[in-house]
Scaffold this motif. Sequence first.
Motif, PDB file in Angstrom:
ATOM      1  N   ALA A 174      -6.621   0.103  -8.381  1.00 58.28           N
ATOM      2  CA  ALA A 174      -7.592   0.894  -8.760  1.00 58.28           C
ATOM      3  C   ALA A 174      -7.836   2.177  -7.675  1.00 58.28           C
ATOM      4  O   ALA A 174      -8.135   3.339  -7.999  1.00 58.28           O
ATOM      5  CB  ALA A 174      -8.789   0.368  -9.408  1.00 58.28           C
ATOM      6  N   LEU A 175      -8.148   1.807  -6.313  1.00 59.94           N
ATOM      7  CA  LEU A 175      -8.460   2.668  -5.380  1.00 59.94           C
ATOM      8  C   LEU A 175      -7.291   3.683  -5.068  1.00 59.94           C
ATOM      9  O   LEU A 175      -7.800   4.832  -4.854  1.00 59.94           O
ATOM     10  CB  LEU A 175      -9.069   2.006  -4.244  1.00 59.94           C
ATOM     11  N   ILE A 176      -6.253   3.071  -5.226  1.00 60.61           N
ATOM     12  CA  ILE A 176      -4.858   3.949  -4.840  1.00 60.61           C
ATOM     13  C   ILE A 176      -4.823   4.974  -6.171  1.00 60.61           C
ATOM     14  O   ILE A 176      -4.715   6.267  -5.867  1.00 60.61           O
ATOM     15  CB  ILE A 176      -3.705   3.331  -4.742  1.00 60.61           C
ATOM     16  N   GLU A 177      -5.105   4.711  -7.344  1.00 60.22           N
ATOM     17  CA  GLU A 177      -4.901   5.323  -8.524  1.00 60.22           C
ATOM     18  C   GLU A 177      -6.028   6.471  -8.481  1.00 60.22           C
ATOM     19  O   GLU A 177      -5.752   7.688  -8.726  1.00 60.22           O
ATOM     20  CB  GLU A 177      -5.120   4.527  -9.549  1.00 60.22           C
ATOM     21  N   GLN A 178      -7.298   6.178  -7.988  1.00 62.78           N
ATOM     22  CA  GLN A 178      -8.193   7.139  -7.903  1.00 62.78           C
ATOM     23  C   GLN A 178      -8.140   8.338  -6.859  1.00 62.78           C
ATOM     24  O   GLN A 178      -8.336   9.346  -7.099  1.00 62.78           O
ATOM     25  CB  GLN A 178      -9.586   6.577  -7.502  1.00 62.78           C
ATOM     26  N   ALA A 179      -7.425   7.792  -5.639  1.00 65.34           N
ATOM     27  CA  ALA A 179      -7.174   8.738  -4.606  1.00 65.34           C
ATOM     28  C   ALA A 179      -5.975   9.559  -4.954  1.00 65.34           C
ATOM     29  O   ALA A 179      -5.925  10.685  -4.636  1.00 65.34           O
ATOM     30  CB  ALA A 179      -6.894   7.971  -3.438  1.00 65.34           C
ATOM     31  N   CYS A 180      -4.922   8.990  -5.879  1.00 59.35           N
ATOM     32  CA  CYS A 180      -3.857   9.728  -6.204  1.00 59.35           C
ATOM     33  C   CYS A 180      -4.185  10.860  -7.257  1.00 59.35           C
ATOM     34  O   CYS A 180      -3.327  11.599  -7.681  1.00 59.35           O
ATOM     35  CB  CYS A 180      -2.752   9.146  -6.525  1.00 59.35           C
ATOM     36  N   GLY A 181      -5.040  10.303  -8.193  1.00 57.50           N
ATOM     37  CA  GLY A 181      -5.489  11.258  -9.229  1.00 57.50           C
ATOM     38  C   GLY A 181      -4.559  11.038 -10.562  1.00 57.50           C
ATOM     39  O   GLY A 181      -4.690  11.679 -11.446  1.00 57.50           O
ATOM     40  N   ARG A 182      -4.119   9.799 -10.529  1.00 59.97           N
ATOM     41  CA  ARG A 182      -3.120   9.230 -11.603  1.00 59.97           C
ATOM     42  C   ARG A 182      -3.024   8.062 -11.786  1.00 59.97           C
ATOM     43  O   ARG A 182      -3.396   7.193 -10.871  1.00 59.97           O
ATOM     44  CB  ARG A 182      -1.726  10.068 -11.573  1.00 59.97           C
ATOM     45  N   LYS A 183      -2.679   7.317 -12.896  1.00 62.77           N
ATOM     46  CA  LYS A 183      -2.765   6.227 -13.345  1.00 62.77           C
ATOM     47  C   LYS A 183      -1.238   5.392 -12.886  1.00 62.77           C
ATOM     48  O   LYS A 183      -0.259   6.044 -12.965  1.00 62.77           O
ATOM     49  CB  LYS A 183      -2.977   5.694 -14.392  1.00 62.77           C
ATOM     50  N   ALA A 184      -1.213   4.017 -12.582  1.00 60.68           N
ATOM     51  CA  ALA A 184      -0.085   3.556 -12.131  1.00 60.68           C
ATOM     52  C   ALA A 184       0.728   3.179 -13.665  1.00 60.68           C
ATOM     53  O   ALA A 184       0.134   2.586 -14.406  1.00 60.68           O
ATOM     54  CB  ALA A 184       0.025   2.460 -11.352  1.00 60.68           C
ATOM     55  N   ILE A 185       2.141   3.202 -13.556  1.00 61.66           N
ATOM     56  CA  ILE A 185       2.888   2.419 -14.466  1.00 61.66           C
ATOM     57  C   ILE A 185       3.352   1.116 -14.035  1.00 61.66           C
ATOM     58  O   ILE A 185       3.835   0.945 -13.087  1.00 61.66           O
ATOM     59  CB  ILE A 185       4.158   3.538 -15.003  1.00 61.66           C
ATOM     60  N   ARG A 186       3.140   0.105 -14.853  1.00 65.91           N
ATOM     61  CA  ARG A 186       3.221  -1.053 -14.239  1.00 65.91           C
ATOM     62  C   ARG A 186       4.079  -2.005 -14.984  1.00 65.91           C
ATOM     63  O   ARG A 186       4.498  -1.896 -15.960  1.00 65.91           O
ATOM     64  CB  ARG A 186       1.938  -1.948 -14.552  1.00 65.91           C
ATOM     65  N   ILE A 187       5.125  -2.654 -14.042  1.00 67.29           N
ATOM     66  CA  ILE A 187       5.894  -3.602 -14.444  1.00 67.29           C
ATOM     67  C   ILE A 187       5.264  -5.208 -13.903  1.00 67.29           C
ATOM     68  O   ILE A 187       5.361  -5.241 -12.707  1.00 67.29           O
ATOM     69  CB  ILE A 187       7.155  -3.502 -13.828  1.00 67.29           C
ATOM     70  N   GLU A 188       5.109  -5.967 -14.747  1.00 64.82           N
ATOM     71  CA  GLU A 188       4.654  -7.207 -14.345  1.00 64.82           C
ATOM     72  C   GLU A 188       5.739  -7.877 -13.878  1.00 64.82           C
ATOM     73  O   GLU A 188       6.801  -8.116 -14.567  1.00 64.82           O
ATOM     74  CB  GLU A 188       3.947  -7.820 -15.486  1.00 64.82           C
ATOM     75  N   VAL A 237       0.923  -1.273   0.023  1.00 68.14           N
ATOM     76  CA  VAL A 237      -0.070  -0.064  -0.076  1.00 68.14           C
ATOM     77  C   VAL A 237       0.938   1.288   0.033  1.00 68.14           C
ATOM     78  O   VAL A 237       0.660   2.229  -0.789  1.00 68.14           O
ATOM     79  CB  VAL A 237      -1.156   0.022   1.308  1.00 68.14           C
ATOM     80  N   TRP A 238       1.930   1.292   0.846  1.00 64.34           N
ATOM     81  CA  TRP A 238       2.795   2.320   0.973  1.00 64.34           C
ATOM     82  C   TRP A 238       3.621   2.567  -0.534  1.00 64.34           C
ATOM     83  O   TRP A 238       3.820   3.382  -1.048  1.00 64.34           O
ATOM     84  CB  TRP A 238       3.800   2.201   2.005  1.00 64.34           C
ATOM     85  N   GLY A 239       4.183   1.548  -0.777  1.00 63.57           N
ATOM     86  CA  GLY A 239       5.146   1.514  -1.960  1.00 63.57           C
ATOM     87  C   GLY A 239       4.205   1.995  -3.386  1.00 63.57           C
ATOM     88  O   GLY A 239       4.755   2.658  -4.062  1.00 63.57           O
ATOM     89  N   PHE A 240       2.966   1.418  -3.573  1.00 63.34           N
ATOM     90  CA  PHE A 240       2.290   1.696  -4.655  1.00 63.34           C
ATOM     91  C   PHE A 240       2.161   3.169  -4.857  1.00 63.34           C
ATOM     92  O   PHE A 240       2.078   3.916  -5.766  1.00 63.34           O
ATOM     93  CB  PHE A 240       0.997   0.884  -4.725  1.00 63.34           C
ATOM     94  N   THR A 241       1.526   3.622  -3.425  1.00 59.79           N
ATOM     95  CA  THR A 241       1.327   5.212  -3.324  1.00 59.79           C
ATOM     96  C   THR A 241       2.198   5.701  -3.784  1.00 59.79           C
ATOM     97  O   THR A 241       2.158   6.891  -4.391  1.00 59.79           O
ATOM     98  CB  THR A 241       0.665   5.137  -1.894  1.00 59.79           C
TER      99      THR A 241
END
Length: 337
Positions: free
Chosen positions: A273-287, A197-201
Amino acid sequence: MTIIVTGAAGFIGSHVCRHLIRRGEHVVGIDNLNNYNPVALKHDRLSAIRGEEGVGGRFVFHHLDFADHEALEAALAGESIESIVHLGAQAGVRYSIQNPRAYAASNLVGHLNMLELGRTRQVKHLVYASSSSVYGTSPDLPFRVEQRVDFPISLYAATKKSDELMSESYAHLYRLPQTGLRFFTVYGPWGRPDMAVWGFTDKILSGEPIEVYNGGNMRRDFTYIDDIVTGILAALDSPPPDDGAEKAGGSHSPHRIYNIGNNRAEELEKLIALIEQACGRKAIRIEKPMQPGDVPATYADLTAIQRDLGFQPTTPIDVGIPLWVEWYRGYRAQRAA
């Protein structure tokens, strides 16, 4: 009378200290302030404890390693100890693969030292932290405290299961009242940087890529910190009776084990998705593939703790994540100033 809280500069421990102080308790906090997570964050948590209104002399902090029994006993000489909330530990599933000896010292020797402290001081109750990691890759969802947990897939999980076994022996031999709490993926203000949660945010706000494991095909029982603290205090205030009856977790000694979770297995994709919404921006992802020691799903059955303590979580992630992101934005700005 004093309540000892180990891991006082940690995420959960700092919140517990603050709530105990608010209700008028005298708290002695213990923490070795190691650098597994940022030491500056730990000092900030301690400052928040000391900043509680009316704290006065009701909080004393000892910078020491509770795995050092001589230092522990010297620091607490003369203290009249009522109860112990033992939350300190070497945390992290993946780090236990890199540095196993740190886990043996803190989680095994350290736990034994707290049991000895409880025994020799004849404390009213010892509440200690276990973990949902003890369930391993069990397919039996939701996880129940009655099921077998004999197949840990990380050393961290093995140490937490060992703590439960040591506690059972002390409850049987010395009738030391204890409650073990299996925490499920705790998040919220003053959280841990090593948690998703911290790292994603942090990365989403910084425009950096996040690492998404197993294609996001993972579920976690994300539990907001306020619910965790409510459960800890409810347990602390209700020591198990020494009546020979079977307790939660199966013991006939004064020893109970409870799950504390949110009673919901949430998809990792929903969290992102919830973190993206709260941050107001989309995540750049590495699978990335699943990491060693990780589990595909956690899900807490709360039947025992609801029955015995009336515990009921009240914060779904739809509510908790926006609260978390709001706090994190403020803390990040404060640290940058």
